[in-house]
Write a protein that holds these residues in place. Structure first.
Motif, PDB file in Angstrom:
ATOM      1  N   PRO A   1      26.401  14.969 -22.130  1.00 18.16           N
ATOM      2  CA  PRO A   1      26.495  14.099 -20.957  1.00 18.16           C
ATOM      3  C   PRO A   1      25.126  13.772 -20.368  1.00 18.16           C
ATOM      4  O   PRO A   1      24.140  14.491 -20.584  1.00 18.16           O
ATOM      5  CB  PRO A   1      27.326  14.937 -19.974  1.00 18.16           C
ATOM      6  CG  PRO A   1      27.991  15.982 -20.789  1.00 18.16           C
ATOM      7  CD  PRO A   1      27.088  16.248 -21.950  1.00 18.16           C
TER       8      PRO A   1
ATOM      9  N   ILE B   1      30.363  16.412 -17.860  1.00 14.62           N
ATOM     10  CA  ILE B   1      30.777  15.146 -18.460  1.00 14.62           C
ATOM     11  C   ILE B   1      31.546  14.300 -17.457  1.00 14.62           C
ATOM     12  O   ILE B   1      32.274  14.836 -16.602  1.00 14.62           O
ATOM     13  CB  ILE B   1      31.611  15.411 -19.721  1.00 14.62           C
ATOM     14  CG1 ILE B   1      31.718  14.159 -20.585  1.00 14.62           C
ATOM     15  CG2 ILE B   1      32.983  15.984 -19.384  1.00 14.62           C
ATOM     16  CD1 ILE B   1      32.242  14.439 -21.981  1.00 14.62           C
TER      17      ILE B   1
ATOM     18  N   ASP C   1      30.022   8.720 -19.289  1.00 11.26           N
ATOM     19  CA  ASP C   1      29.627   9.280 -20.584  1.00 11.26           C
ATOM     20  C   ASP C   1      30.618   8.865 -21.671  1.00 11.26           C
ATOM     21  O   ASP C   1      30.227   8.497 -22.783  1.00 11.26           O
ATOM     22  CB  ASP C   1      29.573  10.811 -20.513  1.00 11.26           C
ATOM     23  CG  ASP C   1      28.498  11.322 -19.573  1.00 11.26           C
ATOM     24  OD1 ASP C   1      27.362  10.835 -19.665  1.00 11.26           O
ATOM     25  OD2 ASP C   1      28.803  12.218 -18.772  1.00 11.26           O
TER      26      ASP C   1
END
Length: 599
Positions: A84, A248, A252
């Motif tokens: 991420p 995340i 992403d």
């Protein structure tokens, strides 16, 4: 040649070999319905992500190598999602971490397997999203027989699921603690996959349009929304023994696309061997072959002490280079033009001696000194046992006093047109992180493979960078045939599959015999899974290789760890063409679950 437990399978229509009989049957059903090898591999791969939850899942990763017979070309599918944008060294430093943990939400990358399978389907397949997902939906909805290994894992992790990972308890403990062979369902996953199919069909009547719509629904739609909300809004107990949210988010997921890439390849005794690039450990396979081509292996008794010593020493030199030079080449230079060059190989070959090298070192690339990483000393967590298990980032259970390489799964397919594909899906297993409520999916933990301690290392953590993965399928083209194969085994994959290929090319074995060859590997280097344990100088070898070989290895200075017979890997191989024009297949008997089918 050994006497195999069963014959190599030969036919004219198609061949499938995978680590689960239901996936193999699914692949063959797709071939029977008019699909090609790529359709069959995708459908079988989706089934693997349902019926082997201890080894992979829809939140995990994928690497695939495929051969298009009509174009006579080999390509690679990269289904390895990146870290991420919020995954920075500072983010982990602020949490007081010197390693990326092996479980929970912190090591999660963008789940690449679903997009990777869809990309293969779009590029080379003929079937629709519904046709390749229906078998997986059926097993998730109506049930599949739980493998004993998965049952053992769920039993051990049951306290974690009940008290901390509530989504996992909802799926895996719905009827109490299961036993091997019991019927396991994942209704959330069945609903998720069904919705993906419906949204794809609602968006388009065109096959490619439906594939694109399914990708959007997963990476920009309801799946991404649920993943992002869970990761950012839920504190999850992880390998550190503490609770952390994930890094995340929806951006992403929305910003990622799988890629089709050229393979890395070398020639070996008249064949061309193809692997994924240095974002995987796959080129280790190529480096080993390049070193070994300087020896007449056919004149050395198979699995003799001399033979095993030579192959292990080549593996150690290749793995030393992996540790120093491999990483996402889009975030730095690609080392392979040097590492696979004849000049470099010849120089490294001079290091192969008659006794064990207990300190194998990497070479220099373009005059640069190798970047070495010393793993942080890790304090094992011993109590409770379930915490010790998630502290280890490998998918399978870690047994006391044993370093056991991470397991995963594999599928290989060839068809009557000569196409071939080998794929290794992994990640998102039941031990990685909690099942996300409503989705039935666990996020993967491939980020654990990246280093925090050396920012200049090719595999150092960077936002948006792919971790170096262990996933390593192979396609070999030559003599009018395409051979495709893979195995579970984490860091050991490219040693066990080398052993099988050498049996085929250098010793003339059939595919089934090659999958049953006695296995061995070097465990000298740190594993790619937290806490990155290693066994310096150790060669692990199955006891069925024989006392004479084991004794000679010790005499040559190796530290030998004898493993039970038939305990290493599950190599699955298929081939098209060849001198008789048959499709062929073999599947290792190890684990009692890999099966091949041919018609």
């Amino acid at each position: 040649m050994i006497k195999p437990s069963k014959p190599e399978l030969n036919g004219t229509f198609g061949a499938v070999a995978s680590t689960h009989w239901l996936a193999t049957a699914t692949g063959m059903a797709l071939l029977e319905s008019g699909g090609n090898a790529f359709d069959a591999a995708v459908a079988a791969g989706f089934v693997l992500q349902v019926v082997e939850p201890q080894s992979n899942g829809f939140g995990g990763d994928l690497a695939a190598v495929f051969y298009e017979a009509a174009a006579d070309q080999v390509w690679v599918v990269c289904g390895q999602g990146p870290m991420p944008r919020a995954a920075t060294e500072r983010a982990f430093d602020e949490l007081g971490l010197t390693q990326i943990p092996g479980s929970g939400l912190l090591p999660a990358t963008v789940p690449g397997s679903f997009g990777g399978w869809l990309q293969l389907l779009a590029e080379c397949g003929t079937k629709t999203v519904r046709e390749v997902l229906d078998p997986a939906i059926s097993y998730a909805a109506h049930g599949y027989p739980l493998l004993p290994e998965a049952a053992r894992a769920i039993t051990l992790l049951a306290p974690l699921f009940r008290n901390h990972w509530f989504g996992s308890a909802e799926v895996y403990l719905a009827g109490g603690v299961p036993t091997g062979g019991s019927k396991m369902r994942n209704p959330w996953l069945a609903a998720t996959l069904t919705r993906l199919v419906k949204e794809a069909e609602a968006a388009s009547t065109d096959r490619l349009g439906q594939i694109e719509a399914a990708h959007r629904a997963f990476y920009s739609g309801f799946v991404a929304e649920a993943m992002s909300e869970f990761a950012s809004g839920t504190e999850v107990l992880d390998a550190t023994g503490q609770q952390h949210r994930g890094l995340i988010d929806a951006d992403d997921l929305a910003g990622w696309q799988p890629t089709i890439e050229p393979s890395a390849s070398i020639g070996y005794r008249g064949h061309t061997v193809h692997k994924p690039g240095s974002w995987t450990q796959g080129p280790v396979f190529l480096q080993q072959l390049a070193l070994l081509e300087g020896f007449d292996l056919s004149s050395i008794d198979h699995n003799s002490g001399e033979y095993v010593h030579l192959v292990c020493e080549a593996a150690k030199l290749a793995l030393a280079d992996r540790e120093a030079w491999y990483g996402d080449p889009t975030h730095g230079s690609d080392p392979l033009p040097v590492l696979l060059s004849p000049e470099y190989t010849a120089m490294r070959r001079t290091l192969l001696g008659t006794t064990a090298n207990l300190d194998p070192r990497p070479g220099s690339v373009a005059g640069r000194a190798p970047r070495l990483v010393t793993p942080v000393v890790d304090t094992p967590v011993a109590d409770p046992e379930w915490l010790a298990q998630i502290h280890e980032g490998v998918p399978n259970l870690v047994l006391a006093a044993t370093i056991k390489s991470g397991d995963t799964c594999t599928v290989s397919v060839t068809d009557r047109w000569g196409n071939a594909v080998a794929a290794v899906p992994s990640g998102g297993w039941l031990k990685s992180s909690p099942v996300i409520p409503g989705l039935g999916i666990s996020l993967g933990t491939r980020g654990q493979a990246m280093w925090l301690s050396n920012p200049e290392h090719p595999n150092a953590l960077r936002p948006g960078k792919r971790p170096r993965t262990t996933l390593s399928p192979t396609v070999v083209v030559g003599d009018g045939a395409a051979l495709a194969f893979g195995t579970p085994g984490g860091d050991r994959q490219d040693q066990w599959t080398v052993a099988s290929l050498l049996a085929v090319i250098d010793h003339g074995w059939d595919l089934q015999s090659a999958t049953e060859a006695g296995m061995f590997c070097s465990d000298h280097f740190p594993t790619s899974f937290a806490p990155h344990a290693s066994r310096p100088g150790v060669v692990s070898i199955e006891e069925n290789v024989g006392e004479a070989t084991i004794g000679e290895l010790r005499a040559r200075g190796h530290r030998v760890a004898v493993a039970p017979a038939w305990s290493m890997g599950k190599v699955c191989m298929v081939s098209s063409g060849g001198p008789h024009g048959f499709v062929r297949a073999g599947a290792s008997p190890r684990g009692h679950q890999a099966y091949a089918a041919v018609r």
